[in-house]
Design an enzyme around this catalytic site. Sequence first.
Site, PDB file in Angstrom:
ATOM      1  N   LYS A   9       0.812  -1.209   0.000  1.00  0.00           N
ATOM      2  CA  LYS A   9       0.000   0.000   0.000  1.00  0.00           C
ATOM      3  C   LYS A   9       0.853   1.270   0.000  1.00  0.00           C
ATOM      4  O   LYS A   9       2.057   1.222   0.242  1.00  0.00           O
ATOM      5  CB  LYS A   9      -0.918  -0.013   1.227  1.00  0.00           C
ATOM      6  CG  LYS A   9      -1.952  -1.125   1.202  1.00  0.00           C
ATOM      7  CD  LYS A   9      -2.821  -1.038   2.436  1.00  0.00           C
ATOM      8  CE  LYS A   9      -3.974  -2.018   2.387  1.00  0.00           C
ATOM      9  NZ  LYS A   9      -4.865  -1.827   3.550  1.00  0.00           N
ATOM     10  N   TYR A  49     -13.015  -2.874  -3.443  1.00  0.00           N
ATOM     11  CA  TYR A  49     -13.627  -2.583  -2.146  1.00  0.00           C
ATOM     12  C   TYR A  49     -15.155  -2.556  -2.242  1.00  0.00           C
ATOM     13  O   TYR A  49     -15.805  -1.823  -1.495  1.00  0.00           O
ATOM     14  CB  TYR A  49     -13.102  -1.245  -1.607  1.00  0.00           C
ATOM     15  CG  TYR A  49     -11.661  -1.304  -1.178  1.00  0.00           C
ATOM     16  CD1 TYR A  49     -11.290  -1.933  -0.002  1.00  0.00           C
ATOM     17  CD2 TYR A  49     -10.659  -0.748  -1.973  1.00  0.00           C
ATOM     18  CE1 TYR A  49      -9.962  -2.007   0.388  1.00  0.00           C
ATOM     19  CE2 TYR A  49      -9.326  -0.811  -1.587  1.00  0.00           C
ATOM     20  CZ  TYR A  49      -8.990  -1.442  -0.406  1.00  0.00           C
ATOM     21  OH  TYR A  49      -7.672  -1.509  -0.026  1.00  0.00           O
ATOM     22  N   PHE A  57     -17.005   5.858   4.893  1.00  0.00           N
ATOM     23  CA  PHE A  57     -15.541   5.980   4.945  1.00  0.00           C
ATOM     24  C   PHE A  57     -14.848   5.542   3.656  1.00  0.00           C
ATOM     25  O   PHE A  57     -13.633   5.671   3.540  1.00  0.00           O
ATOM     26  CB  PHE A  57     -14.965   5.205   6.142  1.00  0.00           C
ATOM     27  CG  PHE A  57     -15.304   3.736   6.152  1.00  0.00           C
ATOM     28  CD1 PHE A  57     -14.568   2.818   5.402  1.00  0.00           C
ATOM     29  CD2 PHE A  57     -16.361   3.269   6.916  1.00  0.00           C
ATOM     30  CE1 PHE A  57     -14.870   1.475   5.419  1.00  0.00           C
ATOM     31  CE2 PHE A  57     -16.671   1.915   6.933  1.00  0.00           C
ATOM     32  CZ  PHE A  57     -15.921   1.017   6.180  1.00  0.00           C
ATOM     33  N   ARG A  85      -1.267 -14.296   6.017  1.00  0.00           N
ATOM     34  CA  ARG A  85      -2.165 -13.612   6.953  1.00  0.00           C
ATOM     35  C   ARG A  85      -1.602 -13.668   8.376  1.00  0.00           C
ATOM     36  O   ARG A  85      -1.683 -12.695   9.122  1.00  0.00           O
ATOM     37  CB  ARG A  85      -3.569 -14.174   6.847  1.00  0.00           C
ATOM     38  CG  ARG A  85      -4.138 -13.875   5.433  1.00  0.00           C
ATOM     39  CD  ARG A  85      -5.586 -14.049   5.278  1.00  0.00           C
ATOM     40  NE  ARG A  85      -6.374 -13.110   6.029  1.00  0.00           N
ATOM     41  CZ  ARG A  85      -6.586 -11.830   5.699  1.00  0.00           C
ATOM     42  NH1 ARG A  85      -6.023 -11.323   4.631  1.00  0.00           N
ATOM     43  NH2 ARG A  85      -7.357 -11.066   6.436  1.00  0.00           N
ATOM     44  N   THR A  91      -5.839  -6.837  10.704  1.00  0.00           N
ATOM     45  CA  THR A  91      -5.991  -5.666   9.839  1.00  0.00           C
ATOM     46  C   THR A  91      -5.653  -4.377  10.573  1.00  0.00           C
ATOM     47  O   THR A  91      -4.999  -3.495  10.022  1.00  0.00           O
ATOM     48  CB  THR A  91      -7.437  -5.596   9.294  1.00  0.00           C
ATOM     49  OG1 THR A  91      -7.688  -6.792   8.557  1.00  0.00           O
ATOM     50  CG2 THR A  91      -7.635  -4.410   8.391  1.00  0.00           C
ATOM     51  N   ARG A 102       2.232  -5.884  10.229  1.00  0.00           N
ATOM     52  CA  ARG A 102       1.383  -4.741  10.588  1.00  0.00           C
ATOM     53  C   ARG A 102       1.708  -4.227  11.986  1.00  0.00           C
ATOM     54  O   ARG A 102       1.671  -3.020  12.235  1.00  0.00           O
ATOM     55  CB  ARG A 102      -0.083  -5.118  10.459  1.00  0.00           C
ATOM     56  CG  ARG A 102      -0.499  -5.298   9.002  1.00  0.00           C
ATOM     57  CD  ARG A 102      -1.917  -5.790   8.877  1.00  0.00           C
ATOM     58  NE  ARG A 102      -2.351  -5.832   7.486  1.00  0.00           N
ATOM     59  CZ  ARG A 102      -3.270  -6.668   7.049  1.00  0.00           C
ATOM     60  NH1 ARG A 102      -3.851  -7.530   7.867  1.00  0.00           N
ATOM     61  NH2 ARG A 102      -3.621  -6.637   5.774  1.00  0.00           N
ATOM     62  N   ASN A 112      -2.018   0.037   6.981  1.00  0.00           N
ATOM     63  CA  ASN A 112      -1.535  -1.220   7.548  1.00  0.00           C
ATOM     64  C   ASN A 112      -0.570  -1.938   6.608  1.00  0.00           C
ATOM     65  O   ASN A 112      -0.428  -3.153   6.663  1.00  0.00           O
ATOM     66  CB  ASN A 112      -2.703  -2.113   7.959  1.00  0.00           C
ATOM     67  CG  ASN A 112      -3.604  -2.482   6.801  1.00  0.00           C
ATOM     68  OD1 ASN A 112      -3.299  -2.216   5.643  1.00  0.00           O
ATOM     69  ND2 ASN A 112      -4.721  -3.112   7.108  1.00  0.00           N
ATOM     70  N   HIS A 115      -2.092  -5.349   1.731  1.00  0.00           N
ATOM     71  CA  HIS A 115      -3.335  -6.107   1.548  1.00  0.00           C
ATOM     72  C   HIS A 115      -2.936  -7.507   1.110  1.00  0.00           C
ATOM     73  O   HIS A 115      -2.007  -7.672   0.311  1.00  0.00           O
ATOM     74  CB  HIS A 115      -4.218  -5.485   0.463  1.00  0.00           C
ATOM     75  CG  HIS A 115      -5.281  -6.434  -0.001  1.00  0.00           C
ATOM     76  ND1 HIS A 115      -6.463  -6.608   0.689  1.00  0.00           N
ATOM     77  CD2 HIS A 115      -5.303  -7.312  -1.037  1.00  0.00           C
ATOM     78  CE1 HIS A 115      -7.180  -7.537   0.066  1.00  0.00           C
ATOM     79  NE2 HIS A 115      -6.506  -7.980  -0.973  1.00  0.00           N
ATOM     80  N   GLU A 126      -8.886 -11.783  -7.106  1.00  0.00           N
ATOM     81  CA  GLU A 126      -8.030 -10.606  -6.979  1.00  0.00           C
ATOM     82  C   GLU A 126      -6.837 -10.660  -7.928  1.00  0.00           C
ATOM     83  O   GLU A 126      -6.455  -9.636  -8.496  1.00  0.00           O
ATOM     84  CB  GLU A 126      -7.561 -10.449  -5.528  1.00  0.00           C
ATOM     85  CG  GLU A 126      -8.699 -10.075  -4.598  1.00  0.00           C
ATOM     86  CD  GLU A 126      -8.292  -9.974  -3.141  1.00  0.00           C
ATOM     87  OE1 GLU A 126      -7.173 -10.410  -2.771  1.00  0.00           O
ATOM     88  OE2 GLU A 126      -9.092  -9.440  -2.359  1.00  0.00           O
TER      89      GLU A 126
END
Length: 138
Positions: A9, A49, A57, A85, A91, A102, A112, A115, A126
């Site tokens: 990110k 998303y 938000f 993960r 998250t 994270r 964070n 993804h 994805e």
Amino acid sequence: MEKTLILLKPDCFENKVAGQVISRFEEKNYSIVDARMIQLNDDLLREHYAHVAHLPFFPEIAGFMSSRPVLAMILEGENIIQGVRDLLGPTDSTTAPKGTIRGDLGTDRMRNVVHASDSPENAQVEIERFFSEQLISA
């Protein structure tokens, strides 16, 4: 062998920790099988998303995720989806334990660092989304 989608990110690049993140994946013996820098646009963000695009938000998420290019990667390895993960932690970076990506490098729920796909089914969707021929030619 399983594959998963990873997005480094904008905060990962702002804080200059991309190398640390990639090193942690490599230390777990995960292989990068494809990678590309992508400037995310509104259409791609709304699709990715979709589960929160209707919430108040979402504009903040879209603004953050489109603030600079992200690095999309396909990683491959044994049980990689759960392994990544676990390596990332929760998250919300404020609740992620030290020693996780994270917990060590993130700052909050949105910033964070990374993804990652949460299931084999979502990984396939994805990967197709971020590595489609349409994006390649754009």
